[in-house]
Design a protein around this motif. Structure first.
Motif, PDB file in Angstrom:
ATOM      1  N   MET A   1       0.838  -1.180   0.000  1.00  0.00           N
ATOM      2  CA  MET A   1       0.000   0.000   0.000  1.00  0.00           C
ATOM      3  C   MET A   1       0.883   1.243   0.000  1.00  0.00           C
ATOM      4  O   MET A   1       1.890   1.282   0.676  1.00  0.00           O
ATOM      5  N   TYR A   3       1.560   4.210   1.420  1.00  0.00           N
ATOM      6  CA  TYR A   3       1.265   5.019   2.603  1.00  0.00           C
ATOM      7  C   TYR A   3       1.705   6.463   2.422  1.00  0.00           C
ATOM      8  O   TYR A   3       1.073   7.372   2.953  1.00  0.00           O
ATOM      9  N   ARG A   6      -1.079   8.210   0.699  1.00  0.00           N
ATOM     10  CA  ARG A   6      -2.234   8.321   1.615  1.00  0.00           C
ATOM     11  C   ARG A   6      -2.012   9.423   2.628  1.00  0.00           C
ATOM     12  O   ARG A   6      -2.940  10.155   2.954  1.00  0.00           O
ATOM     13  N   THR A  56      -3.149  -4.490  -6.306  1.00  0.00           N
ATOM     14  CA  THR A  56      -3.098  -3.808  -5.006  1.00  0.00           C
ATOM     15  C   THR A  56      -1.687  -3.700  -4.419  1.00  0.00           C
ATOM     16  O   THR A  56      -1.496  -3.008  -3.426  1.00  0.00           O
ATOM     17  N   HIS A  77      -4.858   1.426  -2.424  1.00  0.00           N
ATOM     18  CA  HIS A  77      -5.230   1.767  -1.049  1.00  0.00           C
ATOM     19  C   HIS A  77      -6.309   0.841  -0.494  1.00  0.00           C
ATOM     20  O   HIS A  77      -7.128   1.240   0.322  1.00  0.00           O
ATOM     21  N   THR A  79      -6.933  -2.727   1.608  1.00  0.00           N
ATOM     22  CA  THR A  79      -6.327  -3.739   2.476  1.00  0.00           C
ATOM     23  C   THR A  79      -7.357  -4.839   2.706  1.00  0.00           C
ATOM     24  O   THR A  79      -8.443  -4.578   3.226  1.00  0.00           O
ATOM     25  N   ASP A  94     -11.240   3.627  -3.945  1.00  0.00           N
ATOM     26  CA  ASP A  94     -10.398   3.432  -2.762  1.00  0.00           C
ATOM     27  C   ASP A  94      -9.287   4.451  -2.540  1.00  0.00           C
ATOM     28  O   ASP A  94      -8.439   4.245  -1.670  1.00  0.00           O
ATOM     29  N   GLY A  97      -8.613   5.068   0.955  1.00  0.00           N
ATOM     30  CA  GLY A  97      -8.267   3.889   1.755  1.00  0.00           C
ATOM     31  C   GLY A  97      -9.486   3.085   2.157  1.00  0.00           C
ATOM     32  O   GLY A  97     -10.414   3.609   2.774  1.00  0.00           O
ATOM     33  N   THR A  99     -10.298  -0.509   4.137  1.00  0.00           N
ATOM     34  CA  THR A  99      -9.785  -1.629   4.927  1.00  0.00           C
ATOM     35  C   THR A  99     -10.925  -2.608   5.152  1.00  0.00           C
ATOM     36  O   THR A  99     -11.975  -2.241   5.691  1.00  0.00           O
ATOM     37  N   THR A 114     -14.650   6.261  -1.187  1.00  0.00           N
ATOM     38  CA  THR A 114     -13.816   7.067  -0.280  1.00  0.00           C
ATOM     39  C   THR A 114     -13.542   8.465  -0.818  1.00  0.00           C
ATOM     40  O   THR A 114     -12.801   9.218  -0.207  1.00  0.00           O
ATOM     41  N   PRO A 131     -11.272   7.654   4.568  1.00  0.00           N
ATOM     42  CA  PRO A 131     -11.222   6.193   4.494  1.00  0.00           C
ATOM     43  C   PRO A 131     -12.545   5.520   4.867  1.00  0.00           C
ATOM     44  O   PRO A 131     -13.380   6.091   5.557  1.00  0.00           O
ATOM     45  N   HIS A 133     -13.788   1.748   6.550  1.00  0.00           N
ATOM     46  CA  HIS A 133     -13.290   0.577   7.280  1.00  0.00           C
ATOM     47  C   HIS A 133     -14.472  -0.354   7.544  1.00  0.00           C
ATOM     48  O   HIS A 133     -15.454   0.053   8.165  1.00  0.00           O
TER      49      HIS A 133
END
Length: 191
Positions: A1, A3, A6, A56, A77, A79, A94, A97, A99, A114, A131, A133
């Motif tokens: 990813m 980061y 992000r 990904t 982004h 997971t 995404d 992000g 998750t 997102t 994000p 989740h």
């Protein structure tokens, strides 16, 4: 990813004429070919996981099942947890992000979003991201839409065609547009 990206896009507008906007669309453009290849023709579960690994840039556990077609715009982004099931025609937008924790179920035609556009008409092509989740053992029903910044709590259920605009508490069922809590889940035994 990715980061670093992000971190650079969190809690700030991304304007259409910025270098960041161009960088995002370059990655998006490079991934479109792989997503299209994955969604064309038949691929067994191992082949789908291999495509998702390339798309990904992360390992995808064997118990993860993604039914095709699967759509994502940015892909870097996302997971994925363990033992999740994503039905066909699901859309992940995404950039902010997404998750997905372990044991999550996502129904057909669900959308996890997102990204929002900026309100000011002069800047409307710009973006703002938050994000999403989906916590362990949650179930997102067919056609449900999860909007930016939402967390769906552990064991929660989002009913089919619901539009989720705010966090869903653990062990609750939400339905409607906008989604509202309709009742608590009474577990017969522990998961």
């Amino acid at each position: 990813m990715d980061y670093s990206l992000r971190t650079r896009i969190a809690n700030q507008p991304i304007y259409r004429d910025s270098e960041l906007f161009k960088e995002i669309h370059l990655v998006k453009g490079n991934n479109e070919r792989l997503v299209m290849e994955m969604n064309t023709g038949y691929h067994d579960a191992a082949e789908v996981r291999a495509y998702l690994k390339c798309i990904t840039d992360q390992e995808i556990d064997e118990p993860v099942t993604v039914s095709l077609p699967f759509y994502t715009d940015y892909a870097k982004h996302i997971t994925f947890g363990k033992e999740i099931f994503i039905n066909n025609n699901v859309l992940f937008v995404d950039l902010g992000g997404i998750t997905i924790d372990d044991h999550v179920l996502i129904g057909p035609r669900a959308s996890l979003i997102t990204v929002n556009h900026l309100e000011n008409p002069a800047d409307r092509r710009g973006l703002f991201v938050k994000p999403v989740h989906i916590k362990q053992n949650a179930w997102i029903g067919a056609g449900a839409t999860i909007l930016p910044g939402v967390t769906v709590g552990e064991n929660a259920i989002v009913a089919a065609n619901a539009t989720v605009t705010k966090d869903v508490p653990a062990n609750m069922i939400v339905a409607g547009t906008p989604a509202k809590v309709i009742r608590q889940i009474k577990a017969e035994k522990e998961f």
